[in-house]
Design a protein around this motif. Sequence first.
Motif, PDB file in Angstrom:
ATOM      1  N   ASP A  33      34.403  51.447  44.773  1.00  0.00           N
ATOM      2  CA  ASP A  33      34.008  51.190  46.155  1.00  0.00           C
ATOM      3  C   ASP A  33      32.804  52.073  46.472  1.00  0.00           C
ATOM      4  O   ASP A  33      32.942  53.220  46.855  1.00  0.00           O
ATOM      5  CB  ASP A  33      35.208  51.522  47.068  1.00  0.00           C
ATOM      6  CG  ASP A  33      34.986  51.007  48.474  1.00  0.00           C
ATOM      7  OD1 ASP A  33      33.847  50.617  48.787  1.00  0.00           O
ATOM      8  OD2 ASP A  33      35.953  51.003  49.259  1.00  0.00           O
ATOM      9  N   MET A  93      35.381  52.562  53.996  1.00  0.00           N
ATOM     10  CA  MET A  93      36.702  53.192  53.820  1.00  0.00           C
ATOM     11  C   MET A  93      36.556  54.704  53.616  1.00  0.00           C
ATOM     12  O   MET A  93      35.648  55.156  52.930  1.00  0.00           O
ATOM     13  CB  MET A  93      37.385  52.610  52.571  1.00  0.00           C
ATOM     14  CG  MET A  93      37.973  51.238  52.788  1.00  0.00           C
ATOM     15  SD  MET A  93      39.559  51.362  53.585  1.00  0.00           S
ATOM     16  CE  MET A  93      40.558  50.424  52.460  1.00  0.00           C
ATOM     17  N   ARG A  94      37.488  55.427  54.151  1.00  0.00           N
ATOM     18  CA  ARG A  94      37.516  56.876  53.919  1.00  0.00           C
ATOM     19  C   ARG A  94      38.741  57.181  53.062  1.00  0.00           C
ATOM     20  O   ARG A  94      39.876  56.954  53.470  1.00  0.00           O
ATOM     21  CB  ARG A  94      37.645  57.607  55.250  1.00  0.00           C
ATOM     22  CG  ARG A  94      36.331  57.843  55.966  1.00  0.00           C
ATOM     23  CD  ARG A  94      36.593  58.596  57.236  1.00  0.00           C
ATOM     24  NE  ARG A  94      36.929  59.994  56.959  1.00  0.00           N
ATOM     25  CZ  ARG A  94      36.014  60.955  56.886  1.00  0.00           C
ATOM     26  NH1 ARG A  94      34.749  60.678  57.039  1.00  0.00           N
ATOM     27  NH2 ARG A  94      36.365  62.189  56.659  1.00  0.00           N
ATOM     28  N   TYR A  95      38.457  57.660  51.861  1.00  0.00           N
ATOM     29  CA  TYR A  95      39.541  58.041  50.967  1.00  0.00           C
ATOM     30  C   TYR A  95      39.667  59.555  50.964  1.00  0.00           C
ATOM     31  O   TYR A  95      38.661  60.260  50.827  1.00  0.00           O
ATOM     32  CB  TYR A  95      39.265  57.576  49.549  1.00  0.00           C
ATOM     33  CG  TYR A  95      39.103  56.082  49.407  1.00  0.00           C
ATOM     34  CD1 TYR A  95      40.212  55.246  49.462  1.00  0.00           C
ATOM     35  CD2 TYR A  95      37.854  55.519  49.197  1.00  0.00           C
ATOM     36  CE1 TYR A  95      40.072  53.882  49.320  1.00  0.00           C
ATOM     37  CE2 TYR A  95      37.715  54.152  49.050  1.00  0.00           C
ATOM     38  CZ  TYR A  95      38.813  53.335  49.113  1.00  0.00           C
ATOM     39  OH  TYR A  95      38.680  51.993  48.974  1.00  0.00           O
ATOM     40  N   SER A 110      32.067  53.820  49.930  1.00  0.00           N
ATOM     41  CA  SER A 110      33.155  54.569  50.543  1.00  0.00           C
ATOM     42  C   SER A 110      32.801  56.041  50.686  1.00  0.00           C
ATOM     43  O   SER A 110      31.849  56.541  50.088  1.00  0.00           O
ATOM     44  CB  SER A 110      34.395  54.448  49.673  1.00  0.00           C
ATOM     45  OG  SER A 110      34.094  54.976  48.413  1.00  0.00           O
ATOM     46  N   ALA A 131      41.964  50.828  46.730  1.00  0.00           N
ATOM     47  CA  ALA A 131      40.752  50.069  47.023  1.00  0.00           C
ATOM     48  C   ALA A 131      41.048  48.598  47.281  1.00  0.00           C
ATOM     49  O   ALA A 131      40.146  47.776  47.295  1.00  0.00           O
ATOM     50  CB  ALA A 131      39.760  50.225  45.886  1.00  0.00           C
TER      51      ALA A 131
END
Lengths: 156, 443
Positions: B23, B1-3, B26, B306
């Motif tokens: 996470d 995931m890209r936050y 990430s 998340a």
Amino acid sequence: MKRLMVKLERCSGCKRCELACMEEHSAQKNYCLATLGAPEPKTRIFVESINDRPMPVVCRHCNEPLCVSACMAGCMQKDPVTGIVNNMGHEQQCVGCWMCIMACPYGVINPSFDVAQTGKNAFAQALKCDFCPERETPACVVACPNDVLEAEEIKE
Amino acid sequence: MRYVIIGSSAAGAQAAEELCALDKDSKIVVVSQEGYPPYSRCLISRYADGRLLESDLYFKTKDFFKKCGVEENLHTTAAKIDRAAKKLICENAKEIEYDKLLIATGARPRFPKIDGLDLSGVTCFHSLDDAYRVAESVAFVKEAVVVGAGFVGLEAAYALTRLGIKVTVVERCSQILPNQLDIIASKIIQRDLEELGVEVILNESLISINGTESVYDVTTADKAHIKCEFVVIATGITPNKELAEQAGLDTDRGILVDEFLMTSDANIFAAGDCIEIQDVSTGKRTLSATWFNAVLQAKFASHNMAGGRRRYTGAVGIQNAVQFHQIPAISFGKTLIEDESSDGYEVISIHSGNVYKKLVLKEDKICGMIFVGDIAKSGFYAALIRQEVDVSKYRDKLLDQDFSYAYFKDENFGQMDPYKTIPACWGSPVWWLQRAQCMGIGS
């Protein structure tokens, strides 16, 4: 991780835990001498009463401590290893903004400030249970004559 | 995931920390307009007057982003959100792709419409840069005017006074801290400040700031002139909602979010001063600009980003703790009631000297409190407000010295219960005496 557990039925309300707490957290390590000095010694464990029965109210070192979220200086931290929530001995210092006092649902954080002192060294600090870092067992547990308080190993 | 997180103050930094822990695989990117590590905006007045060093303002460690493995983009202003392509476009033309985006853009100071705001010596008091400006210019300043007697204004006034400057505070309302305190509480705090030498002028507003290049004096609506070389504008803040607005997200006064802190786009969350919250103490939607709320919102938002489903409830808009000089004060929830008899509100209070405690009740629940002078246990009352606990049983005891958490032992407020039940035989000698009597011993 150790937490303070309270066996409520055994408490007789003698408040020796409060005295031991004040003593432990004073510079003089002696209650009588501490009352003569400044700042005035304050307890971090509270024996309250309800319906004529004593009830110790203790800091739970919460899993999701609100006092930590509220701290705008970042000095109130929960230790990732011991799980102890404390505002002393970190990189940041307590500035006495009292946000943690407003946040704590159990009312076990208290303000301490010395009005006589002003300037850079003005003493303003929130006081809370630090689980007596200098001792193996917290002073209140040692002092309790009725075995009400216990530092118990728990899993989170 | 890209936050991707826009903003690096209370909410932004907290969210970055939480997401790191939640996470581990990430990629987290923080975009911030400012060039510093996360610092505490609430403490800048303490830096300005030398009570704290600059390093004390960093509420996380200085290398916090590096330690968490967060990619930081300082001095970068987010310009546009491309929701279709899930991209954040910055003003320096940098494009950052996101899977989940957190808007924590905060708020900016609001300026009144008066002449002379562009003169040198006129500043707001909102960021570390402002604090630098104050600290630099005080050397040649003898008199200063602070416009607005809210928290920011009074913090600034206190800091300037400590630096030996004669400060005049000009406030439009009839009391100081008009949003937080009632008239009695504000009088106590005002006296505390005046003892220190701060002059407070109420029911008065500025119409212009005069000077050629730098400030010479200010003109009030009464046509009075107050001589000063320095003016601090502290007339409130306004949420930075434009980014969300241009992206087509729902906004009103601030960004609108649901109870999971999700905006009208399922991939975009928002937290901090830029959003509107549902206040439990008033039952209305409100803006909230407090540190505590921003951090809590960031915690819930990052959990939900998340993949969790954590409801953010029990929000209260007004929650402030303060001590300017010697008297501490706390205000929480709905503290201002226009007419006490209306709407079923009830007020109980005690007042002696500098100690003033007031609770506002509605339908057996506490919905607001003001504690001045003695703030011990105020967090317990705050929890009763947040959790909407029924207090009808203890109505006449509410402000007693010994009213405490002991009365609500069974409420754990969502935390571990430290009270152990033990077998009755361990408890009291009475139990043994009764058993003994049953068995006929001693009779």
